[in-house]
Scaffold this motif. Sequence first.
Motif, PDB file in Angstrom:
ATOM      1  N   LYS A 144      28.148  86.203  84.838  1.00 24.14           N
ATOM      2  CA  LYS A 144      27.496  87.414  84.313  1.00 24.14           C
ATOM      3  C   LYS A 144      27.442  88.452  85.431  1.00 24.14           C
ATOM      4  CE  LYS A 144      23.816  87.334  81.607  1.00 24.14           C
ATOM      5  NZ  LYS A 144      22.447  86.989  81.161  1.00 24.14           N
ATOM      6  N   PRO A 145      28.334  89.398  85.467  1.00 21.23           N
ATOM      7  CA  PRO A 145      28.361  90.384  86.555  1.00 21.23           C
ATOM      8  C   PRO A 145      27.114  91.276  86.613  1.00 21.23           C
ATOM      9  CG  PRO A 145      30.449  90.393  85.367  1.00 21.23           C
ATOM     10  CD  PRO A 145      29.509  89.525  84.600  1.00 21.23           C
ATOM     11  N   GLU A 146      26.366  91.377  85.543  1.00 26.41           N
ATOM     12  CA  GLU A 146      25.188  92.259  85.557  1.00 26.41           C
ATOM     13  C   GLU A 146      23.999  91.667  86.313  1.00 26.41           C
ATOM     14  OE1 GLU A 146      25.360  90.044  81.619  1.00 26.41           O
ATOM     15  OE2 GLU A 146      26.731  91.325  82.713  1.00 26.41           O
ATOM     16  N   VAL A 147      24.072  90.422  86.796  1.00 25.23           N
ATOM     17  CA  VAL A 147      22.969  89.836  87.556  1.00 25.23           C
ATOM     18  C   VAL A 147      23.153  90.028  89.065  1.00 25.23           C
ATOM     19  CG1 VAL A 147      22.436  88.130  85.784  1.00 25.23           C
ATOM     20  CG2 VAL A 147      24.009  87.545  87.633  1.00 25.23           C
ATOM     21  N   PHE A 148      24.051  90.917  89.451  1.00 29.60           N
ATOM     22  CA  PHE A 148      24.329  91.124  90.880  1.00 29.60           C
ATOM     23  C   PHE A 148      23.085  91.573  91.640  1.00 29.60           C
ATOM     24  CE2 PHE A 148      25.525  94.074  94.304  1.00 29.60           C
ATOM     25  CZ  PHE A 148      26.169  93.179  95.136  1.00 29.60           C
ATOM     26  N   GLY A 149      22.340  92.493  91.095  1.00 32.50           N
ATOM     27  CA  GLY A 149      21.148  93.006  91.785  1.00 32.50           C
ATOM     28  C   GLY A 149      20.091  91.938  91.993  1.00 32.50           C
ATOM     29  N   ARG A 150      19.890  91.097  90.991  1.00 32.49           N
ATOM     30  CA  ARG A 150      18.896  90.033  91.107  1.00 32.49           C
ATOM     31  C   ARG A 150      19.304  88.993  92.140  1.00 32.49           C
ATOM     32  NH1 ARG A 150      18.340  88.838  84.917  1.00 32.49           N
ATOM     33  NH2 ARG A 150      18.640  90.996  84.353  1.00 32.49           N
ATOM     34  N   THR A 151      20.580  88.654  92.162  1.00 30.97           N
ATOM     35  CA  THR A 151      21.024  87.656  93.130  1.00 30.97           C
ATOM     36  C   THR A 151      20.989  88.204  94.553  1.00 30.97           C
ATOM     37  OG1 THR A 151      23.326  88.292  92.785  1.00 30.97           O
ATOM     38  CG2 THR A 151      22.474  86.479  91.452  1.00 30.97           C
TER      39      THR A 151
END
Length: 118
Positions: free
Chosen positions: A84-91
């Motif tokens: 899921k590329p949209e979880v970049f900020g959380r990771t």
Amino acid sequence: MPRYRFALGMTAVTLVWAVLGSLLLWLPGLGLAETATAVAAGIDPEVRKWGYMAAALATGLSSLGAGFAVASVGSAAVGAIAEKPEVFGRTLIFVGLAEGIAIYGLIISILILNALTV
């Protein structure tokens, strides 16, 4: 843990060099910890030796822990981003929190070294 073999080997080599370097403070003939500034400051040379060892251990062990934390969190983050590329900020936040461990150890060692110079 075959993928960590190289990293563990480099960490072991670095740790050995750090221990050998810190042992220079303990050799009586060199007198590295018994400088004129230590005598002028009124701090016992034995206290300075233990203080330097404590500062080195605080920095070294916290950096070692942060390295292992970033390795495990970073690999999990890459796997999550691949799905899921949209979880970049959380990771990225979790990797930053793991890196904060090394900063805390550095702050503690600065406080220890500051107490030795007073």
